[in-house]
Design a protein around this motif. Structure first.
Motif, PDB file in Angstrom:
ATOM      1  N   SER A 243       0.324  -0.921   0.167  1.00  0.00           N
ATOM      2  CA  SER A 243      -0.269   0.390   0.060  1.00  0.00           C
ATOM      3  C   SER A 243       0.353   0.771  -0.152  1.00  0.00           C
ATOM      4  O   SER A 243       0.292   2.741  -0.882  1.00  0.00           O
ATOM      5  CB  SER A 243      -1.035   0.341   1.270  1.00  0.00           C
ATOM      6  OG  SER A 243      -1.661  -1.130   1.523  1.00  0.00           O
ATOM      7  N   HIS A 244       1.954   0.801   0.662  1.00  0.00           N
ATOM      8  CA  HIS A 244       2.588   2.370   0.561  1.00  0.00           C
ATOM      9  C   HIS A 244       3.735   2.720  -0.201  1.00  0.00           C
ATOM     10  O   HIS A 244       3.344   3.364  -0.954  1.00  0.00           O
ATOM     11  CB  HIS A 244       3.692   2.589   1.939  1.00  0.00           C
ATOM     12  CG  HIS A 244       4.470   3.522   2.041  1.00  0.00           C
ATOM     13  ND1 HIS A 244       5.747   3.071   1.681  1.00  0.00           N
ATOM     14  CD2 HIS A 244       4.419   4.524   3.367  1.00  0.00           C
ATOM     15  CE1 HIS A 244       6.654   4.180   2.324  1.00  0.00           C
ATOM     16  NE2 HIS A 244       5.657   5.390   2.377  1.00  0.00           N
ATOM     17  N   LEU A 245       4.290   1.583  -0.760  1.00  0.00           N
ATOM     18  CA  LEU A 245       4.083   1.732  -2.290  1.00  0.00           C
ATOM     19  C   LEU A 245       3.410   2.369  -3.201  1.00  0.00           C
ATOM     20  O   LEU A 245       4.362   2.892  -4.156  1.00  0.00           O
ATOM     21  CB  LEU A 245       5.295  -0.015  -2.661  1.00  0.00           C
ATOM     22  CG  LEU A 245       6.147  -0.260  -2.443  1.00  0.00           C
ATOM     23  CD1 LEU A 245       7.210  -1.478  -2.446  1.00  0.00           C
ATOM     24  CD2 LEU A 245       8.032   0.756  -2.785  1.00  0.00           C
ATOM     25  N   ILE A 246       2.625   2.127  -3.229  1.00  0.00           N
ATOM     26  CA  ILE A 246       1.297   2.325  -3.586  1.00  0.00           C
ATOM     27  C   ILE A 246       0.745   3.635  -4.504  1.00  0.00           C
ATOM     28  O   ILE A 246       1.517   4.779  -4.998  1.00  0.00           O
ATOM     29  CB  ILE A 246       0.274   1.851  -3.938  1.00  0.00           C
ATOM     30  CG1 ILE A 246       0.590  -0.019  -5.101  1.00  0.00           C
ATOM     31  CG2 ILE A 246      -0.652   2.595  -5.562  1.00  0.00           C
ATOM     32  CD1 ILE A 246      -0.742  -0.838  -4.823  1.00  0.00           C
ATOM     33  N   VAL A 247       1.455   4.296  -2.770  1.00  0.00           N
ATOM     34  CA  VAL A 247       1.143   5.927  -2.577  1.00  0.00           C
ATOM     35  C   VAL A 247       2.437   6.518  -2.875  1.00  0.00           C
ATOM     36  O   VAL A 247       2.378   7.549  -3.638  1.00  0.00           O
ATOM     37  CB  VAL A 247       0.505   5.977  -1.470  1.00  0.00           C
ATOM     38  CG1 VAL A 247       0.811   7.733  -1.087  1.00  0.00           C
ATOM     39  CG2 VAL A 247      -0.776   5.156  -1.401  1.00  0.00           C
ATOM     40  N   VAL A 248       3.373   6.438  -2.774  1.00  0.00           N
ATOM     41  CA  VAL A 248       4.865   6.195  -2.775  1.00  0.00           C
ATOM     42  C   VAL A 248       4.845   6.467  -4.882  1.00  0.00           C
ATOM     43  O   VAL A 248       4.854   8.020  -5.496  1.00  0.00           O
ATOM     44  CB  VAL A 248       5.655   5.647  -2.004  1.00  0.00           C
ATOM     45  CG1 VAL A 248       7.200   6.220  -2.989  1.00  0.00           C
ATOM     46  CG2 VAL A 248       6.038   5.927  -1.318  1.00  0.00           C
ATOM     47  N   SER A 249       4.749   5.868  -5.653  1.00  0.00           N
ATOM     48  CA  SER A 249       4.640   5.743  -6.857  1.00  0.00           C
ATOM     49  C   SER A 249       3.994   6.162  -7.326  1.00  0.00           C
ATOM     50  O   SER A 249       4.124   7.180  -8.488  1.00  0.00           O
ATOM     51  CB  SER A 249       3.982   4.097  -7.754  1.00  0.00           C
ATOM     52  OG  SER A 249       5.024   3.449  -6.834  1.00  0.00           O
ATOM     53  N   LEU A 250       2.319   7.276  -6.838  1.00  0.00           N
ATOM     54  CA  LEU A 250       1.298   7.790  -7.810  1.00  0.00           C
ATOM     55  C   LEU A 250       1.918   9.123  -7.133  1.00  0.00           C
ATOM     56  O   LEU A 250       1.911  10.623  -7.852  1.00  0.00           O
ATOM     57  CB  LEU A 250       0.249   7.725  -7.068  1.00  0.00           C
ATOM     58  CG  LEU A 250      -0.896   6.580  -7.214  1.00  0.00           C
ATOM     59  CD1 LEU A 250      -2.192   6.066  -6.330  1.00  0.00           C
ATOM     60  CD2 LEU A 250      -1.257   6.966  -9.086  1.00  0.00           C
ATOM     61  N   PHE A 251       2.172   9.552  -5.532  1.00  0.00           N
ATOM     62  CA  PHE A 251       2.361  10.988  -5.320  1.00  0.00           C
ATOM     63  C   PHE A 251       3.713  11.783  -6.443  1.00  0.00           C
ATOM     64  O   PHE A 251       4.266  12.486  -6.591  1.00  0.00           O
ATOM     65  CB  PHE A 251       2.491  10.898  -3.829  1.00  0.00           C
ATOM     66  CG  PHE A 251       3.065  12.743  -3.001  1.00  0.00           C
ATOM     67  CD1 PHE A 251       2.359  13.089  -3.472  1.00  0.00           C
ATOM     68  CD2 PHE A 251       4.399  12.671  -2.848  1.00  0.00           C
ATOM     69  CE1 PHE A 251       2.727  14.620  -2.609  1.00  0.00           C
ATOM     70  CE2 PHE A 251       4.355  13.941  -2.714  1.00  0.00           C
ATOM     71  CZ  PHE A 251       3.594  15.195  -2.538  1.00  0.00           C
TER      72      PHE A 251
END
Length: 305
Positions: A243-251
């Motif tokens: 979840s954290h990796l997805i959020v980091v990638s989007l931001f």
């Protein structure tokens, strides 16, 4: 500097997305729904992680701070954007523009550092599980959160004060839906080379430095996970980080397109869409990503309901 033979700009006009009345109504409805979902989702995360005893861990403490940041981040731009979509004149005062820019830089920089703190938390949890409770104690977590929030102060003050101190004596039309640095910089009526060099250096420091910390943390995390003998253990470890990796990638993916190449050949409409993705879309997706991919959060929501 004094604008000789010209009137100093006291307000700006935001062009926004379109002048088509029907399209404006459609966009207003769409963005209002997105903003409502953003507020409800992030406040739900804040409530659940604050109330449920099972979620009183460092990971959810940082997640709660991230949700609060997202609420503040969208509050800076979205309400004004919604008002402009139903107004005939999309005007923002000179002081209002500076204030919007300041808080945008502040919350954006703070989120960069908070995401790196969340990566460090996952690094300790996976690479040093036996010492996790000792290392990630309450005092350290609190200082890490405070440091993340306050990290946005120097860059936001420097960027905003320096940019708004330039003379604005010509056009006052901003080809954007909020007062962002690159479109406002185009209206300055003097050489801005020094500011652009400083802005690039600040961007590299306050975007790429936290990203480097995240990259180092996840390099160690992935190395540790791949060495685990149990397939179940590897799957569980990956699930706590996904979840954290997805959020980091989007931001970081969308923000980098704007601030690491501010003078690119992209059209203004393309730049608006990129800005829209990290200012409006990503804050809405974050609570959805964390709730749908996290069984503990889903279980806590069910218990509260």
């Amino acid at each position: 500097m004094i604008c000789e033979n010209h009137t100093k700009v006291t307000e700006f006009i935001l062009l926004g997305f379109t002048n088509n009345p029907e399209m404006q109504v459609s966009l207003f409805s769409l963005f209002l729904v997105i903003y409502t979902v953003t507020l409800l989702g992030n406040f739900l995360i804040v409530t659940v992680t604050s109330v449920d005893p099972a979620l009183q861990t460092p990971m959810y403490f940082f997640l709660r701070n991230l949700s609060l940041l997202e609420v503040c981040f969208t509050l800076v731009m979205v309400p004004k954007m919604l008002v402009d979509l139903v107004s005939s004149r999309k005007i923002i005062s000179f002081v209002g523009c500076g204030a919007q820019m300041y808080f945008f830089f502040f919350f954006g920089s703070s989120e960069c550092f908070l995401l790196s703190m969340m990566a460090y938390d996952r690094f300790v949890a996976i690479c040093n599980p036996l010492r996790y409770s000792i290392i990630m104690n309450r005092s350290l977590c609190l200082w890490m959160a405070v440091g993340s929030w306050m990290s946005g102060v120097p860059v936001s003050m420097l960027q905003t004060a320096w940019l708004m101190a330039h003379p604005f004596c010509g056009p006052n039309t901003i080809d954007h839906f909020f007062c962002d640095g690159p479109p406002v910089l185009k209206l300055v009526t003097q050489d801005t080379t020094m500011y652009e060099m400083q802005a690039l250096a600040s961007t590299l420091l306050f975007i790429m430095f936290p990203f480097s910390l995240i990259l180092v943390s996840y390099t160690r995390i992935i190395t540790t996970i791949l060495r685990m003998p149990s397939a179940t253990g590897r799957q569980k470890a990956f699930s706590t980080c996904s979840s954290h990796l997805i959020v980091v990638s989007l931001f970081y993916g969308t923000a980098s397109l704007t601030y690491l190449r501010p003078k690119s050949n992209q059209s203004s409409e393309s730049k608006k869409l990129v800005s829209l993705s990290y200012t409006v879309i990503t804050p809405m997706l974050n609570p959805i990503i964390y709730s749908l991919r996290n069984n503990e959060v889903k279980g806590a929501v069910k218990r509260i309901v």
